[in-house]
Design a protein around this motif. Structure first.
Motif, mmCIF file in Angstrom:
data_model
loop_
_atom_site.group_PDB
_atom_site.id
_atom_site.type_symbol
_atom_site.label_atom_id
_atom_site.label_comp_id
_atom_site.label_asym_id
_atom_site.label_seq_id
_atom_site.Cartn_x
_atom_site.Cartn_y
_atom_site.Cartn_z
ATOM 1 N N GLN A 85 -2.360 7.224 -9.341
ATOM 2 C CA GLN A 85 -3.590 6.552 -8.970
ATOM 3 C C GLN A 85 -4.122 5.788 -10.175
ATOM 4 N N THR A 92 0.845 -1.196 0.000
ATOM 5 C CA THR A 92 0.000 0.000 0.000
ATOM 6 C C THR A 92 0.881 1.248 0.000
ATOM 7 N N VAL A 134 -6.924 11.870 -5.531
ATOM 8 C CA VAL A 134 -7.172 11.329 -4.196
ATOM 9 C C VAL A 134 -6.397 12.106 -3.132
ATOM 10 N N SER A 135 -6.936 12.095 -1.943
ATOM 11 C CA SER A 135 -6.308 12.765 -0.810
ATOM 12 C C SER A 135 -5.018 12.062 -0.401
ATOM 13 N N LYS A 170 -4.319 11.463 2.450
ATOM 14 C CA LYS A 170 -4.684 10.638 3.598
ATOM 15 C C LYS A 170 -5.270 9.293 3.180
ATOM 16 N N GLN A 171 -5.592 9.159 1.907
ATOM 17 C CA GLN A 171 -6.196 7.910 1.432
ATOM 18 C C GLN A 171 -5.122 6.896 1.078
ATOM 19 N N THR A 172 -5.201 5.726 1.703
ATOM 20 C CA THR A 172 -4.245 4.651 1.440
ATOM 21 C C THR A 172 -4.690 3.854 0.216
ATOM 22 N N LEU A 173 -3.755 3.663 -0.698
ATOM 23 C CA LEU A 173 -4.045 2.986 -1.959
ATOM 24 C C LEU A 173 -3.273 1.679 -2.073
ATOM 25 N N ASN A 216 0.645 5.960 0.089
ATOM 26 C CA ASN A 216 -0.091 7.225 0.100
ATOM 27 C C ASN A 216 0.623 8.208 -0.808
ATOM 28 N N ASN A 241 -10.242 17.139 -1.191
ATOM 29 C CA ASN A 241 -9.109 16.236 -0.960
ATOM 30 C C ASN A 241 -7.785 16.974 -0.821
#
Length: 341
Positions: free
Chosen positions: A314, A22, A330-331, A333-336, A24, A272
């Motif tokens: 992303q 994962t 995406v922010s 803070k969002q884990t991808l 960020n 975001n």
């Protein structure tokens, strides 16, 4: 005691493994105009540094902080291409590496595109030979060159001026007779026409006076559908965004065959905290099943075109009509999840 230690070690390794799967955004603290090339199981990544060309080598683009890196070329001082080295791209053509970039000698009006060649299979090895300037007919200000092959013909697309003054940036295309030579006159295929392509501050004395901007073109093909994604408006504004050209005929050199979509396809997200997303490139996941976008953006409003721009990535999807769906930036803070392996 031994069982406790073993459990701690297991949890540690499990956590490290999860971290690798994962990530960020951003993937580096700074870096504008990100671009990558996938070759022999590795991504070779680069971005604008201004005074040199550098490559990063990694199996995982989300892990660039731990990637091997190397300065592969520094321009000689006092030349017409010694400063303002922008938007480099590295391509493999006929089993050779080519580095394309825009540069000038300290005067923005001199900006032109240049190319290097390396015959080594490994771009970290071998010699990088300066092949010279890639000049269109007529020879005008030019930046952001992107190279691609379509139906066995090599093309270049770029952002340039119509004349010799800084009034408007258009998207041009030309055929190439070899990787360092344009083999046709340039053809303009996109000009700023919509309001979202003309955002900027005419009273800003620091930034260029024009606001009519099409730049950073990137070729994108999905099945039989062909697109060019480009950046629009002044990069110094939060309205910097991505637009879409779609090929509607067989001849890429016919401007009438390129349809511009009426609305941008990738814009800032205040919710975001992603501002001025632009100058993108595309790449596929290691298993070839996913399509991803690389782009730069700012974390805060009014941060402009400076070194606060950072590279992000992303996953993208495809609409039912075949057009790319880039979604919303995406922010941080969002884990991808990392690209599929």
């Amino acid at each position: 005691m031994k069982k406790t230690l073993a459990l701690l070690l297991l949890l540690t390794f499990t956590g490290l493994f999860a971290q690798k799967k994962t990530f960020n955004n951003p993937i580096l603290p700074a870096g504008a105009d990100p671009y990558s090339t996938y070759h022999n199981g590795y991504y070779y990544y680069t971005h604008t540094l201004g005074n040199k060309l550098m490559l990063w080598k990694t199996k995982n683009l989300a892990d660039l902080n731990n990637a091997e890196s190397k300065v592969i070329w520094t321009p000689p001082a006092g030349t017409e291409y010694s400063k303002d080295v922008w938007a480099p791209e590295f391509h493999i053509i006929n089993n050779k590496w080519y580095a394309y970039f825009a540069a000038d000698g300290g005067d923005n009006h001199q900006h032109r595109m240049y190319v290097l060649e390396n015959k080594s299979e490994d771009p970290f090895k071998g010699a990088w030979e300066f092949k010279g300037k890639i000049a269109a007919a007529p020879d005008r200000w030019a930046i952001d060159g992107n190279i691609f092959t379509y139906n066995n013909q090599l093309y270049m697309i770029w952002s340039g001026w119509e004349g010799n003054t800084n009034g408007q940036q258009n998207i041009y295309i030309a055929k190439m007779s070899n990787p360092w030579t344009l083999g046709s006159q340039r053809v303009v295929i996109s000009q700023p026409t919509y309001n979202w392509e003309k955002q900027g501050d005419l009273d800003d004395a620091v930034n260029p006076p024009h606001v009519n901007v099409n730049e950073g073109p990137q070729f994108l093909q999905h099945g039989k559908d062909v697109f060019i994604v480009f950046s629009s408006s002044g990069c110094w504004t939060d309205f910097y965004s991505l637009g879409l050209l779609q090929l509607t005929g067989d001849d890429l050199m016919n401007a009438k065959n390129w349809k511009k979509h009426e609305q941008p396809i990738f814009v800032k997200s205040e919710a975001n905290s992603v501002y001025a997303p632009g100058h993108n490139s595309f790449f596929k996941s290691p298993d070839g099943k996913e399509d991803w976008i690389l782009f730069h953006a700012n974390d805060n409003p009014d941060e402009g075109c400076g070194n606060k721009r950072s590279p992000r990535m992303q996953k993208i999807e495809w609409n039912k009509d075949g057009t790319p769906n880039l979604g919303v930036p995406v922010s941080n803070k969002q884990t991808l999840q990392i690209p599929s392996e």
